[in-house]
Structures are given as structure tokens and as C-alpha cells.
Design a protein around this motif. Structure first.
Motif, PDB file in Angstrom:
ATOM      1  N   SER A 182      -3.411 -12.581  -1.748  1.00 14.98           N
ATOM      2  CA  SER A 182      -2.621 -13.717  -1.279  1.00 14.98           C
ATOM      3  C   SER A 182      -1.189 -13.260  -0.992  1.00 14.98           C
ATOM      4  CB  SER A 182      -2.606 -14.825  -2.340  1.00 14.98           C
ATOM      5  OG  SER A 182      -1.831 -14.421  -3.459  1.00 14.98           O
ATOM      6  N   PHE A 183      -0.451 -14.128  -0.349  1.00 18.54           N
ATOM      7  CA  PHE A 183       0.946 -13.832  -0.019  1.00 18.54           C
ATOM      8  C   PHE A 183       1.730 -13.524  -1.287  1.00 18.54           C
ATOM      9  CE2 PHE A 183       5.254 -14.437   1.330  1.00 18.54           C
ATOM     10  CZ  PHE A 183       5.266 -14.061   2.654  1.00 18.54           C
ATOM     11  N   GLU A 184       1.589 -14.367  -2.301  1.00 20.81           N
ATOM     12  CA  GLU A 184       2.333 -14.181  -3.544  1.00 20.81           C
ATOM     13  C   GLU A 184       1.924 -12.897  -4.255  1.00 20.81           C
ATOM     14  OE1 GLU A 184       5.012 -15.952  -4.933  1.00 20.81           O
ATOM     15  OE2 GLU A 184       4.999 -16.652  -2.870  1.00 20.81           O
ATOM     16  N   GLU A 185       0.650 -12.557  -4.233  1.00 22.76           N
ATOM     17  CA  GLU A 185       0.205 -11.307  -4.851  1.00 22.76           C
ATOM     18  C   GLU A 185       0.828 -10.099  -4.166  1.00 22.76           C
ATOM     19  OE1 GLU A 185      -4.237 -12.537  -6.478  1.00 22.76           O
ATOM     20  OE2 GLU A 185      -3.998 -11.988  -4.369  1.00 22.76           O
ATOM     21  N   LEU A 186       0.859 -10.126  -2.842  1.00 21.18           N
ATOM     22  CA  LEU A 186       1.413  -9.001  -2.091  1.00 21.18           C
ATOM     23  C   LEU A 186       2.917  -8.879  -2.299  1.00 21.18           C
ATOM     24  CD1 LEU A 186      -0.632  -9.392   1.179  1.00 21.18           C
ATOM     25  CD2 LEU A 186      -0.827  -7.525  -0.479  1.00 21.18           C
ATOM     26  N   LEU A 187       3.615  -9.993  -2.219  1.00 21.69           N
ATOM     27  CA  LEU A 187       5.061  -9.955  -2.420  1.00 21.69           C
ATOM     28  C   LEU A 187       5.375  -9.508  -3.852  1.00 21.69           C
ATOM     29  CD1 LEU A 187       7.853 -10.421  -1.207  1.00 21.69           C
ATOM     30  CD2 LEU A 187       7.658 -12.830  -1.871  1.00 21.69           C
ATOM     31  N   GLY A 188       4.616 -10.014  -4.815  1.00 24.85           N
ATOM     32  CA  GLY A 188       4.797  -9.605  -6.206  1.00 24.85           C
ATOM     33  C   GLY A 188       4.530  -8.121  -6.404  1.00 24.85           C
ATOM     34  N   ALA A 189       3.514  -7.592  -5.713  1.00 23.07           N
ATOM     35  CA  ALA A 189       3.210  -6.158  -5.809  1.00 23.07           C
ATOM     36  C   ALA A 189       4.352  -5.337  -5.238  1.00 23.07           C
ATOM     37  CB  ALA A 189       1.903  -5.843  -5.085  1.00 23.07           C
TER      38      ALA A 189
ATOM     39  N   ALA B 147       0.833  -1.208   0.000  1.00 24.00           N
ATOM     40  CA  ALA B 147       0.000   0.000   0.000  1.00 24.00           C
ATOM     41  C   ALA B 147       0.867   1.257   0.000  1.00 24.00           C
ATOM     42  CB  ALA B 147      -0.935  -0.003   1.208  1.00 24.00           C
ATOM     43  N   ALA B 148       1.923   1.248   0.793  1.00 21.31           N
ATOM     44  CA  ALA B 148       2.823   2.408   0.828  1.00 21.31           C
ATOM     45  C   ALA B 148       3.498   2.595  -0.531  1.00 21.31           C
ATOM     46  CB  ALA B 148       3.872   2.238   1.929  1.00 21.31           C
ATOM     47  N   ALA B 149       3.965   1.504  -1.124  1.00 25.96           N
ATOM     48  CA  ALA B 149       4.617   1.601  -2.432  1.00 25.96           C
ATOM     49  C   ALA B 149       3.624   2.070  -3.501  1.00 25.96           C
ATOM     50  CB  ALA B 149       5.231   0.258  -2.818  1.00 25.96           C
ATOM     51  N   ALA B 150       2.369   1.623  -3.399  1.00 28.46           N
ATOM     52  CA  ALA B 150       1.349   2.026  -4.368  1.00 28.46           C
ATOM     53  C   ALA B 150       1.018   3.510  -4.261  1.00 28.46           C
ATOM     54  CB  ALA B 150       0.082   1.196  -4.178  1.00 28.46           C
ATOM     55  N   THR B 151       1.305   4.108  -3.126  1.00 23.86           N
ATOM     56  CA  THR B 151       1.070   5.544  -2.952  1.00 23.86           C
ATOM     57  C   THR B 151       2.371   6.332  -3.104  1.00 23.86           C
ATOM     58  OG1 THR B 151       1.232   5.351  -0.536  1.00 23.86           O
ATOM     59  CG2 THR B 151      -0.968   5.207  -1.497  1.00 23.86           C
ATOM     60  N   ASN B 152       3.315   5.743  -3.824  1.00 25.19           N
ATOM     61  CA  ASN B 152       4.589   6.377  -4.190  1.00 25.19           C
ATOM     62  C   ASN B 152       5.491   6.713  -3.008  1.00 25.19           C
ATOM     63  OD1 ASN B 152       4.095   6.318  -7.002  1.00 25.19           O
ATOM     64  ND2 ASN B 152       2.715   8.059  -6.754  1.00 25.19           N
ATOM     65  N   ARG B 153       5.405   5.919  -1.975  1.00 23.57           N
ATOM     66  CA  ARG B 153       6.322   6.089  -0.856  1.00 23.57           C
ATOM     67  C   ARG B 153       7.477   5.101  -1.032  1.00 23.57           C
ATOM     68  NH1 ARG B 153       1.391   7.470   1.189  1.00 23.57           N
ATOM     69  NH2 ARG B 153       1.344   8.975   2.886  1.00 23.57           N
ATOM     70  N   PRO B 154       8.688   5.515  -0.726  1.00 25.09           N
ATOM     71  CA  PRO B 154       9.794   4.550  -0.753  1.00 25.09           C
ATOM     72  C   PRO B 154       9.619   3.540   0.375  1.00 25.09           C
ATOM     73  CG  PRO B 154      10.573   6.748  -0.123  1.00 25.09           C
ATOM     74  CD  PRO B 154       9.119   6.869  -0.413  1.00 25.09           C
TER      75      PRO B 154
END
Length: 159
Positions: free
Chosen positions: A99-106, A42-49
Motif C-alpha cells: 500500500s501507499f503507507e507501507e511504501l512510504l513507511g519503508a 527497493a533501492a533503499a532496501a538494496t543499500n542504495r542512497p
């Protein structure tokens, strides 16, 4: 006579250097590691490092297992409800949760930095040169490396 230009920023403006998120994943419980990935993606999706520092039992999530179809996170500690990581992940997936894989992949796709603690690898008793997941760009390093690479002034969570 012209007025001097006001260059002060409003108090509620987030400065780029202070909006990053660093998460130290220490606990090996599936739910804890899964939710840390929720926060990171979620943080990465909102352009946070974002920096994820895996150590302790949480390192199992990054280990490349030898058995086909078995991922390291399958060996994380049971979920909070006592179910196995695989069963809990299946429950999440069938109930519209990532899922775990979806989140890690994101996290990977959105540019989060993933680090594995060298000391944690040794403390967990993993063999020297243990294979980490090839699909996740993992940097190995110690606490000093993590602290130097973590976004300066950002939030730091210990899970």
C-alpha cells in the motif's frame, strides 16, 4: 621477482558514489507516485542512497490534512484506471501489493531522504507554512538543494 598487485576493479562493479537513486516526483497521478515509492523502497532496501524530491501535484502526498483519517495522498490525481487513490490503494492491498503507507513507511525506515520543493509548494497554491506529514522527516528546499544532496553519479528519474 614479485608481480605488481592488480588493484583495478572489474568493469561491472558498482561504485558506492554511482549507485544512488534520485527521483523527482512531479506528476500527481496516484499510480505514478505509488510506483516511484516502489522504486525508492527497493533501492533503499538494496543499500542504495535514495533521494525523493516531491514537487508539482505530487506534493499532495506529503501534506498533512486537517480532517482525521484523510491523508494528503488521498488528494492525488486519479489512478491510471480512473479510480480514486483510496480505491486503487485498497485494490493493491487486497491483491498482495504494498500500500501507499507501507511504501512510504519503508522509504522512511530505510533512510531515504524525502524533500519538498519550496517553489512547488508555492506553485501548488498551498498556504505559507502548510503542515507536512509529521511522521515523515521532510526537508524543504529548492532544486539547487536537491541537486547538491542527490547521490553524485547515481541515476536520476523524473516521474
Amino acid at each position: 621477482m614479485s608481480q605488481p598487485e592488480n588493484t583495478a576493479q572489474p568493469e561491472n562493479t558498482i561504485q558506492p558514489a554511482a549507485n544512488g537513486l534520485s527521483i523527482i516526483l512531479f506528476a500527481g497521478g496516484f499510480d505514478r507516485v505509488h510506483y516511484a515509492l516502489v522504486m525508492a523502497s527497493a533501492a533503499a532496501a538494496t543499500n542504495r542512497p535514495v533521494t525523493l524530491f516531491f514537487t508539482g501535484r505530487a506534493l499532495r502526498a506529503l501534506v498533512q490534512e486537517n480532517e482525521p483519517g484523510v491523508l494528503g495522498w488521498h488528494d492525488l490525481d486519479p489512478a491510471d484506471d480512473g479510480s480514486t487513490p483510496v480505491a486503487r490503494d485498497r485494490y493493491f492491498a487486497t491483491h498482495g501489493l504494498a500500500s501507499f503507507e507501507e511504501l512510504l513507511g519503508a522509504c522512511v525506515a530505510l533512510g531515504a531522504t524525502v524533500m519538498a520543493c519550496e517553489m512547488g509548494i508555492r506553485a501548488l497554491g498551498l498556504p505559507s507554512g502548510v503542515s507536512l506529514r509529521p511522521d515523515v522527516p521532510v526537508k524543504t528546499g529548492g532544486v539547487v538543494t536537491f541537486l547538491n544532496e542527490a547521490p553524485k553519479g547515481g541515476a536520476m528519474l523524473f516521474v
